[in-house]
Design a protein around this motif. Sequence first.
Motif, PDB file in Angstrom:
ATOM      1  N   GLU A   1       0.941  -1.252   0.008  1.00  0.00           N
ATOM      2  CA  GLU A   1       0.100   0.016  -0.017  1.00  0.00           C
ATOM      3  C   GLU A   1       0.808   1.048  -0.051  1.00  0.00           C
ATOM      4  OE1 GLU A   1      -2.898  -0.305   3.238  1.00  0.00           O
ATOM      5  OE2 GLU A   1      -3.934  -1.950   2.285  1.00  0.00           O
ATOM      6  N   TYR A   2       1.992   1.198  -0.537  1.00  0.00           N
ATOM      7  CA  TYR A   2       3.098   2.202  -0.441  1.00  0.00           C
ATOM      8  C   TYR A   2       3.093   2.741  -2.067  1.00  0.00           C
ATOM      9  CZ  TYR A   2       6.979   4.942   1.341  1.00  0.00           C
ATOM     10  OH  TYR A   2       7.743   5.674   1.770  1.00  0.00           O
ATOM     11  N   VAL A   3       4.118   3.818  -2.008  1.00  0.00           N
ATOM     12  CA  VAL A   3       3.969   4.300  -3.564  1.00  0.00           C
ATOM     13  C   VAL A   3       4.956   3.841  -4.377  1.00  0.00           C
ATOM     14  CG1 VAL A   3       3.425   6.841  -2.532  1.00  0.00           C
ATOM     15  CG2 VAL A   3       5.726   6.116  -2.343  1.00  0.00           C
ATOM     16  N   GLN A   4       5.841   3.016  -4.201  1.00  0.00           N
ATOM     17  CA  GLN A   4       7.259   2.707  -5.052  1.00  0.00           C
ATOM     18  C   GLN A   4       6.645   1.949  -6.124  1.00  0.00           C
ATOM     19  OE1 GLN A   4       6.128   1.159  -2.379  1.00  0.00           O
ATOM     20  NE2 GLN A   4       6.591  -0.955  -2.601  1.00  0.00           N
ATOM     21  N   HIS A   5       7.044   2.141  -7.159  1.00  0.00           N
ATOM     22  CA  HIS A   5       7.087   1.225  -8.294  1.00  0.00           C
ATOM     23  C   HIS A   5       8.060   1.535  -9.306  1.00  0.00           C
ATOM     24  CE1 HIS A   5       5.365   4.284 -11.224  1.00  0.00           C
ATOM     25  NE2 HIS A   5       4.724   4.916  -9.936  1.00  0.00           N
ATOM     26  N   GLY A   6       8.396   0.555 -10.154  1.00  0.00           N
ATOM     27  CA  GLY A   6       9.462   0.657 -10.997  1.00  0.00           C
ATOM     28  C   GLY A   6      10.710  -0.262 -10.763  1.00  0.00           C
ATOM     29  N   TYR A   7      11.910   0.002 -10.871  1.00  0.00           N
ATOM     30  CA  TYR A   7      13.029  -0.771 -10.644  1.00  0.00           C
ATOM     31  C   TYR A   7      13.312  -0.441  -8.860  1.00  0.00           C
ATOM     32  CZ  TYR A   7      12.853  -0.533 -15.589  1.00  0.00           C
ATOM     33  OH  TYR A   7      12.650  -0.641 -17.093  1.00  0.00           O
ATOM     34  N   VAL A   8      12.732  -1.377  -8.252  1.00  0.00           N
ATOM     35  CA  VAL A   8      12.929  -1.268  -6.919  1.00  0.00           C
ATOM     36  C   VAL A   8      13.966  -2.180  -6.232  1.00  0.00           C
ATOM     37  CG1 VAL A   8      11.729  -1.677  -4.681  1.00  0.00           C
ATOM     38  CG2 VAL A   8      10.622  -0.688  -6.728  1.00  0.00           C
ATOM     39  N   LEU A   9      14.851  -1.526  -5.751  1.00  0.00           N
ATOM     40  CA  LEU A   9      16.184  -2.197  -5.350  1.00  0.00           C
ATOM     41  C   LEU A   9      15.900  -3.699  -4.628  1.00  0.00           C
ATOM     42  CD1 LEU A   9      19.224  -2.525  -5.160  1.00  0.00           C
ATOM     43  CD2 LEU A   9      19.446  -1.020  -3.115  1.00  0.00           C
ATOM     44  N   TYR A  10      14.763  -3.344  -3.527  1.00  0.00           N
ATOM     45  CA  TYR A  10      14.693  -4.427  -2.665  1.00  0.00           C
ATOM     46  C   TYR A  10      14.356  -5.892  -3.580  1.00  0.00           C
ATOM     47  CZ  TYR A  10      11.214  -7.534  -0.110  1.00  0.00           C
ATOM     48  OH  TYR A  10      10.300  -8.591   0.508  1.00  0.00           O
ATOM     49  N   ASP A  11      13.428  -5.830  -4.636  1.00  0.00           N
ATOM     50  CA  ASP A  11      12.978  -6.917  -5.413  1.00  0.00           C
ATOM     51  C   ASP A  11      14.231  -7.506  -6.081  1.00  0.00           C
ATOM     52  OD1 ASP A  11       9.915  -7.109  -5.276  1.00  0.00           O
ATOM     53  OD2 ASP A  11      10.693  -4.824  -5.241  1.00  0.00           O
ATOM     54  N   GLN A  12      15.072  -6.543  -6.790  1.00  0.00           N
ATOM     55  CA  GLN A  12      16.519  -6.798  -7.649  1.00  0.00           C
ATOM     56  C   GLN A  12      17.338  -7.803  -6.779  1.00  0.00           C
ATOM     57  OE1 GLN A  12      15.595  -5.846 -10.562  1.00  0.00           O
ATOM     58  NE2 GLN A  12      13.946  -4.319  -9.758  1.00  0.00           N
ATOM     59  N   LEU A  13      17.392  -7.231  -5.567  1.00  0.00           N
ATOM     60  CA  LEU A  13      18.537  -8.060  -4.635  1.00  0.00           C
ATOM     61  C   LEU A  13      17.962  -9.333  -4.158  1.00  0.00           C
ATOM     62  CD1 LEU A  13      19.494  -4.905  -2.182  1.00  0.00           C
ATOM     63  CD2 LEU A  13      20.923  -6.191  -3.532  1.00  0.00           C
TER      64      LEU A  13
ATOM     65  N   HIS B   1      19.804  13.204 -15.170  1.00  0.00           N
ATOM     66  CA  HIS B   1      19.203  14.485 -14.337  1.00  0.00           C
ATOM     67  C   HIS B   1      18.628  13.993 -12.930  1.00  0.00           C
ATOM     68  CE1 HIS B   1      16.111  13.353 -17.180  1.00  0.00           C
ATOM     69  NE2 HIS B   1      15.452  13.666 -16.336  1.00  0.00           N
ATOM     70  N   GLN B   2      18.168  12.794 -12.988  1.00  0.00           N
ATOM     71  CA  GLN B   2      17.203  12.296 -11.686  1.00  0.00           C
ATOM     72  C   GLN B   2      18.143  12.205 -10.337  1.00  0.00           C
ATOM     73  OE1 GLN B   2      15.004   8.956 -13.187  1.00  0.00           O
ATOM     74  NE2 GLN B   2      13.339  10.055 -13.711  1.00  0.00           N
TER      75      GLN B   2
ATOM     76  N   ARG C   1      10.794   9.308 -11.486  1.00  0.00           N
ATOM     77  CA  ARG C   1      11.500   9.959 -10.567  1.00  0.00           C
ATOM     78  C   ARG C   1      12.637   8.783  -9.777  1.00  0.00           C
ATOM     79  NH1 ARG C   1       6.308   8.982  -8.584  1.00  0.00           N
ATOM     80  NH2 ARG C   1       6.041  11.292  -8.445  1.00  0.00           N
ATOM     81  N   VAL C   2      13.274   9.302  -8.939  1.00  0.00           N
ATOM     82  CA  VAL C   2      14.155   8.290  -8.075  1.00  0.00           C
ATOM     83  C   VAL C   2      13.492   8.706  -6.847  1.00  0.00           C
ATOM     84  CG1 VAL C   2      16.298   8.501  -6.749  1.00  0.00           C
ATOM     85  CG2 VAL C   2      16.375   8.580  -9.283  1.00  0.00           C
ATOM     86  N   TYR C   3      13.196   7.666  -5.892  1.00  0.00           N
ATOM     87  CA  TYR C   3      12.730   7.669  -4.736  1.00  0.00           C
ATOM     88  C   TYR C   3      13.634   8.110  -3.483  1.00  0.00           C
ATOM     89  CZ  TYR C   3       8.492   5.541  -6.704  1.00  0.00           C
ATOM     90  OH  TYR C   3       7.404   5.274  -7.295  1.00  0.00           O
ATOM     91  N   PRO C   4      13.212   9.281  -2.882  1.00  0.00           N
ATOM     92  CA  PRO C   4      14.211   9.616  -1.893  1.00  0.00           C
ATOM     93  C   PRO C   4      14.402   8.957  -0.738  1.00  0.00           C
ATOM     94  CG  PRO C   4      12.114  11.129  -1.678  1.00  0.00           C
ATOM     95  CD  PRO C   4      11.858  10.038  -2.872  1.00  0.00           C
ATOM     96  N   GLN C   5      13.394   8.045  -0.284  1.00  0.00           N
ATOM     97  CA  GLN C   5      13.084   7.511   1.013  1.00  0.00           C
ATOM     98  C   GLN C   5      14.438   6.429   1.111  1.00  0.00           C
ATOM     99  OE1 GLN C   5      10.331   7.776  -1.144  1.00  0.00           O
ATOM    100  NE2 GLN C   5       9.113   9.217   0.092  1.00  0.00           N
TER     101      GLN C   5
END
Length: 398
Positions: free
Chosen positions: A155-167, A218-219, A236-240
């Motif tokens: 239920e959070y905002v992240q989508h795209g190339y999320v590091l947690y899933d890649q690792l 630039h991101q 975007r790049v997520y800042p959290q």
Amino acid sequence: MSHATPEALLLLHAASTPAGFVASVRDLANYQRIWTRDGVITGLAALLSQNEELITVFRATLATIFAHQHATGFFPSNVDPVTHQASYGGNCGRVDNVSWAVVGLLQYAHLAPDGAAFAAPYAAQVARAFGVLDAWEFNGKHLVYVPQSGNWADEYVQHGYVLYDQLLRVWALELAARHYARADWAAQAAAIRAVLSRNYWPDPAADPATLYAPNLVHQLQKAPTGHWLLGFNPARVYPQLDLAANALALLLGLGTPAQDAALLRLLAERLAAQPGLLPAFSPAIERTDPLMAELADNYAYEFRNLPHEFHNGGRWPVWNGWLAAALHQRGAVALAADLGQRLAEANRHNPLDAARWGFYENLHGQTHAPIGVPYCTWSAAGSVLAEAYAQGQRLLTF
């Protein structure tokens, strides 16, 4: 073992069923189902506990989730142990479940007495799991694209190339390459590692032409430093700071010595600046943040992501447990011990019954009050993992 561990193991025993570990002993909603992610994390703790009964329950957990693997290759979100009906997610399935299932199977193969024999028949299913992850790359450039609500933080905002899933995918590939003697999977894991190293830790001195996409040129100029990035997408790049991703990065040895040192400094500073556990994602998205509009409607039954709650800055024992384990693995023993003590105190807190450890899902980011469902097995697993690593036990990593 610490005082937390016996209480945690009692909960794991109470959550044991013939079909595997349920997510909570509290009969609420779907928490008495066998969840791929929760069940595997709980099972990994069971392996390190060396408790034969709990290891047998982990075996049953794996059998349940592999029996319900979708023909396409992905795994269920959860399975009802009574009706045997599988759910593959609500609005979206869960990308991380694919890798967690493989990681769980092959850690069992490595650490359990009957592990190799148990894992042998699943070789084709492991290959099918990697096949669906390959398809989810979309562009063949080594990173899986994770849809919104597509992993544990659903239920959070992240989508795209999320590091947690890649690792997690790297970990699964490396385990499978070793167990099944597949050089192609080892090479694929190495290629993904290289992409992660280049794109998730900003390096102004590196050639921008080697970045994953031109958008990042630039991101990344606005990206935070000192930790691994949560992820990025075309917008975007997520800042959290993503605690789970940074814990896995330490555990799996993604960083250089300089990067590890910078991350450990940052984690030490944040622990020194506040009591209790670290938030799963920080800073929290406040009501005035543009991302709040994206967050506010992403819920199924009730909105839980108020600032400093649930995914939005809530403090999750499970990911703090993984971080404590990773800190032990990287030699940051004092920091790990401090976090382990904080974890025990957090898991102890129980407004329902002061005589019984609460093992709540998460705690409020500011007040540290328990939030969500109590008696969660993966919160207990966090304490078991932290203490097992403190005692020198290890899961297989590369």
